[in-house]
Design a protein around this motif. Structure first.
Motif, PDB file in Angstrom:
ATOM      1  N   LEU A 235      51.561 -13.122 -17.144  1.00 44.16           N
ATOM      2  CA  LEU A 235      50.590 -13.309 -16.166  1.00 44.16           C
ATOM      3  C   LEU A 235      49.128 -13.377 -16.437  1.00 44.16           C
ATOM      4  CD1 LEU A 235      50.769 -13.770 -13.283  1.00 44.16           C
ATOM      5  CD2 LEU A 235      50.443 -11.287 -12.601  1.00 44.16           C
ATOM      6  N   ALA A 236      48.611 -12.623 -17.202  1.00 45.15           N
ATOM      7  CA  ALA A 236      47.196 -12.316 -17.755  1.00 45.15           C
ATOM      8  C   ALA A 236      47.065 -13.787 -18.446  1.00 45.15           C
ATOM      9  CB  ALA A 236      46.814 -11.049 -18.622  1.00 45.15           C
ATOM     10  N   PHE A 237      47.780 -14.144 -19.489  1.00 44.56           N
ATOM     11  CA  PHE A 237      47.570 -15.293 -20.160  1.00 44.56           C
ATOM     12  C   PHE A 237      47.645 -16.482 -19.269  1.00 44.56           C
ATOM     13  CE2 PHE A 237      47.330 -14.008 -24.501  1.00 44.56           C
ATOM     14  CZ  PHE A 237      47.286 -15.003 -25.249  1.00 44.56           C
ATOM     15  N   ALA A 238      48.312 -16.708 -18.301  1.00 47.80           N
ATOM     16  CA  ALA A 238      48.514 -17.745 -17.599  1.00 47.80           C
ATOM     17  C   ALA A 238      47.298 -18.050 -16.544  1.00 47.80           C
ATOM     18  CB  ALA A 238      49.654 -17.707 -16.555  1.00 47.80           C
ATOM     19  N   ILE A 239      46.896 -16.697 -15.890  1.00 47.67           N
ATOM     20  CA  ILE A 239      45.579 -16.829 -14.960  1.00 47.67           C
ATOM     21  C   ILE A 239      44.293 -17.049 -15.705  1.00 47.67           C
ATOM     22  CG2 ILE A 239      44.452 -15.318 -13.425  1.00 47.67           C
ATOM     23  CD1 ILE A 239      46.823 -13.936 -12.585  1.00 47.67           C
ATOM     24  N   GLY A 240      44.289 -16.494 -16.974  1.00 46.47           N
ATOM     25  CA  GLY A 240      43.199 -16.798 -17.740  1.00 46.47           C
ATOM     26  C   GLY A 240      43.108 -18.347 -18.160  1.00 46.47           C
ATOM     27  N   ALA A 241      44.086 -18.692 -18.535  1.00 47.48           N
ATOM     28  CA  ALA A 241      44.178 -20.179 -18.932  1.00 47.48           C
ATOM     29  C   ALA A 241      44.026 -20.942 -17.655  1.00 47.48           C
ATOM     30  CB  ALA A 241      45.561 -20.513 -19.433  1.00 47.48           C
ATOM     31  N   ALA A 242      44.517 -20.659 -16.700  1.00 44.61           N
ATOM     32  CA  ALA A 242      44.053 -21.595 -15.401  1.00 44.61           C
ATOM     33  C   ALA A 242      42.823 -21.605 -14.948  1.00 44.61           C
ATOM     34  CB  ALA A 242      44.995 -21.121 -14.198  1.00 44.61           C
ATOM     35  N   LEU A 243      41.995 -20.583 -15.130  1.00 50.08           N
ATOM     36  CA  LEU A 243      40.600 -20.318 -14.719  1.00 50.08           C
ATOM     37  C   LEU A 243      39.992 -21.225 -15.847  1.00 50.08           C
ATOM     38  CD1 LEU A 243      40.240 -16.649 -13.621  1.00 50.08           C
ATOM     39  CD2 LEU A 243      40.383 -18.763 -12.056  1.00 50.08           C
ATOM     40  N   ALA A 244      40.131 -21.213 -17.053  1.00 47.78           N
ATOM     41  CA  ALA A 244      39.393 -21.876 -18.106  1.00 47.78           C
ATOM     42  C   ALA A 244      39.794 -23.244 -17.892  1.00 47.78           C
ATOM     43  CB  ALA A 244      39.720 -21.398 -19.594  1.00 47.78           C
ATOM     44  N   GLY A 245      40.861 -23.718 -17.366  1.00 51.42           N
ATOM     45  CA  GLY A 245      41.266 -25.060 -17.187  1.00 51.42           C
ATOM     46  C   GLY A 245      40.539 -25.781 -15.753  1.00 51.42           C
ATOM     47  N   LEU A 246      40.298 -24.707 -14.925  1.00 49.77           N
ATOM     48  CA  LEU A 246      39.431 -25.482 -13.948  1.00 49.77           C
ATOM     49  C   LEU A 246      37.862 -25.564 -14.400  1.00 49.77           C
ATOM     50  CD1 LEU A 246      39.065 -25.737 -10.643  1.00 49.77           C
ATOM     51  CD2 LEU A 246      38.905 -23.117 -10.539  1.00 49.77           C
TER      52      LEU A 246
END
Length: 571
Positions: free
Chosen positions: A450-461
């Protein structure tokens, strides 16, 4: 109340170091030395430092201070104030520590200024009287700071001001911050910028060491919502101080993108304790999604949705990549995880080179990237045009700056909510001891993923906005060095904190822009900065008290403050 901590008589001279004996013998002279040195620094600001008005600004005129002359006067004023406070010894301040910081800062500042003048003017013979008077003053303040450390604080009782007075303190501090930021970004000369940076750092460290910094934290803690509102108001007003210039606003937008991405990495590294060395790939994923779905004639996908949809797509694709990469790699930890994520970052960059229609699907145009990305247009507001608000022109980068402020606010909200939730506490437990967390029933693998997914989502945004602001996307923008700088921003600022990451990101993005004369030594200076930080403040510039205790377990004062902070959070 006297705060003099004289050594007990039972100690023999052999048990006392030479430094402590000097402090005991000459400690009473510290206020006088500070006052004398401070007055000399004030006087030096009224004298000429160089005959050449092209060196470090116009510092050749007497009785009309400018540039580094003003900086010397600021240091002198702080030294005088701390000298007076040291003589009166208030029970809630520790001016001795502050004098030590001002002493070091003054000495470094004057030496840098004199060396710069001598190098650019052709020798030290060309240094005028103001520089030498400042050097004597800096030496006196340094000596005052050295011997003043015998005066230590016994008890701190923070005086509580009326509510309106505390709000006024916050407003004044934010106004000073806005003015200082605008003035700092307006400097073009690299060495003048260095002198200003040394001045600001020494004054800031002096205020914190003396107790003013913790008092400001005390006031801010009593008015958290006001402090947060004032901070965002200052950030919002910053473009209105630039008079339509895009030079500094370009730097500001780059800082905001870098900070938003670093905050996403802070979830992975700061909270969950997962060392990710390929995080820049997630920013690149969002940027490529934004470019491929843009109105650019070089875009490779025919679908042109509204930008809000593009932002969601960038988050979704980056988060998916985070899940795909995290699922097999999060079975390992420590150095092995760092190596795997480093490999992922390089694989992403090379894949963007090969998706050119020849070696793979035609998605990224290979090394040429996707150029000519048009500016955004929200409800008729063209980000590429100059708009006039309250008589002040706001250029292209100012428009993106306001959008990025909203992005930062969203990322901070997500980070804060997660940090205060059960998920955040689970991440912290994993960071502290993964085996103990698993034994207590924490879903270690699920929370890591979950940490990887949320961190990646914020960077993608953040990447989707970066593509339009930069007007082009190429694979060379997302090299390993960028991941290293993101990680350094988190470590330098303070892992697990919002303010720390913002400070770290600002430092690492601003310094290279302002120190272009030392571009060849960028990595050397960067390495020295990290070495100094790891030696003297390994917890980061802005760290929570509990984080500081991990590195300073023997500091009783920190223990008390950490307990107080824990009780306040529990309430």
């Amino acid at each position: 109340m006297s705060t003099n901590t004289a050594l007990p008589d039972v100690l023999d001279d052999s048990d006392v170091s030479r430094r402590d004996r000097l402090r005991e013998q000459h400690g009473a002279k510290a206020p006088l030395l500070a006052l004398a040195g401070g007055v000399l620094l004030l006087v030096s600001g009224l004298l000429s430092w160089s005959y050449d008005d092209r060196i470090l600004g116009d510092i050749s005129i007497r009785f009309y201070p400018a540039g580094i002359q003003i900086y010397a006067m600021v240091l002198g004023l702080v030294a005088v104030v701390l000298g007076v406070l040291l003589r009166r010894r208030p029970g809630w301040l520790n001016p001795g520590r502050g004098l030590a910081a001002v002493g070091w800062g003054s000495l470094v500042f004057v030496v840098v200024a004199l060396v710069t003048i001598a190098r650019q003017a052709g020798g030290s013979i060309n240094i005028n009287e103001g520089g030498w008077v400042a050097l004597v003053g800096a030496l006196l303040v340094f000596a005052a700071g050295f011997v003043a450390q015998r005066f230590e604080l016994n008890v701190r009782t923070w005086p509580r001001l009326p509510g309106w007075a505390e709000i006024l303190v916050i407003v004044v501090l934010m106004a000073v911050l806005l003015f200082t930021t605008a003035y700092t970004l307006g400097l073009d000369d690299s060495w003048t910028f260095v002198c200003l940076l040394v001045t600001l750092l020494s004054v800031a460290i002096a205020l914190v060491g003396s107790g003013f910094g913790e008092y400001v934290g005390f006031v801010g803690g009593n008015n958290r919502r006001v402090l947060l509102l004032a901070a965002f108001l200052v950030a919002f007003l910053f473009p209105f101080t630039q008079d339509g210039s895009d030079a500094n606003m370009s730097i500001a937008t780059q800082i905001l993108i870098f900070a938003a991405t670093a905050l996403g990495l802070n979830i992975v590294v700061g909270l969950a304790g997962l060392l990710d060395l390929g995080y820049i790939a997630f920013l690149g994923t969002g940027a490529y999604v934004g470019a491929m779905l843009s109105q650019s004639t070089f875009a490779t996908i025919g679908w042109k949705p509204p930008f809000l949809v593009v932002m969601l797509c960038g988050m979704a694709v980056a988060s998916t990549f985070g899940l795909i990469i995290g699922s097999p790699t999060l079975r390992v930890s420590g150095d092995y995880l760092a190596i795997v994520t480093l490999g992922f970052g390089e694989i992403f960059r090379l894949a963007m080179f090969n998706l050119d229609g020849t070696n793979g699907p035609d998605l990224t145009n290979g090394p040429n990237g996707i150029p000519a990305i048009p500016d955004l247009n929200f409800f008729g507001w063209d980000f590429g045009k100059v708009h006039t608000v309250a008589g002040i022109p706001l250029g292209r980068f100012s428009n993106y700056y306001f959008l990025l402020l909203l992005l930062i606010a969203f990322v901070i909200l997500v980070f804060s909510r997660l940090n205060d939730s059960r998920i955040g506490r689970g991440w912290v437990a994993i960071r502290e001891d993964e085996r103990a967390a698993e034994a207590m029933g924490v879903n270690v693998f699920g929370l890591k993923l979950l940490a990887f997914a949320i961190g990646a989502a914020l960077a993608g945004l953040a990447g989707t906005i970066k593509a339009h602001q930069d007007t082009s996307v190429t694979p060379d923008q997302y090299i390993f060095l960028e991941s290293a700088f993101l990680l350094a921003a988190v470590v330098l600022g303070g892992m697990g904190t919002v303010a720390g990451v913002l400070v770290g990101a600002t430092i690492l993005k601003l310094l290279p822009e302002k120190l272009r004369d030392a571009a060849d030594y960028r990595l050397l200076l960067f390495g020295l900065l990290l070495v100094i930080m790891m030696r003297f403040r390994p917890e980061g510039l802005v760290a929570s008290k509990r984080r500081q205790l991990e590195f300073h377990e023997d500091d009783e004062e920190l223990v008390q403050l950490a307990q107080t902070e824990h009780l306040e959070e529990a309430k």
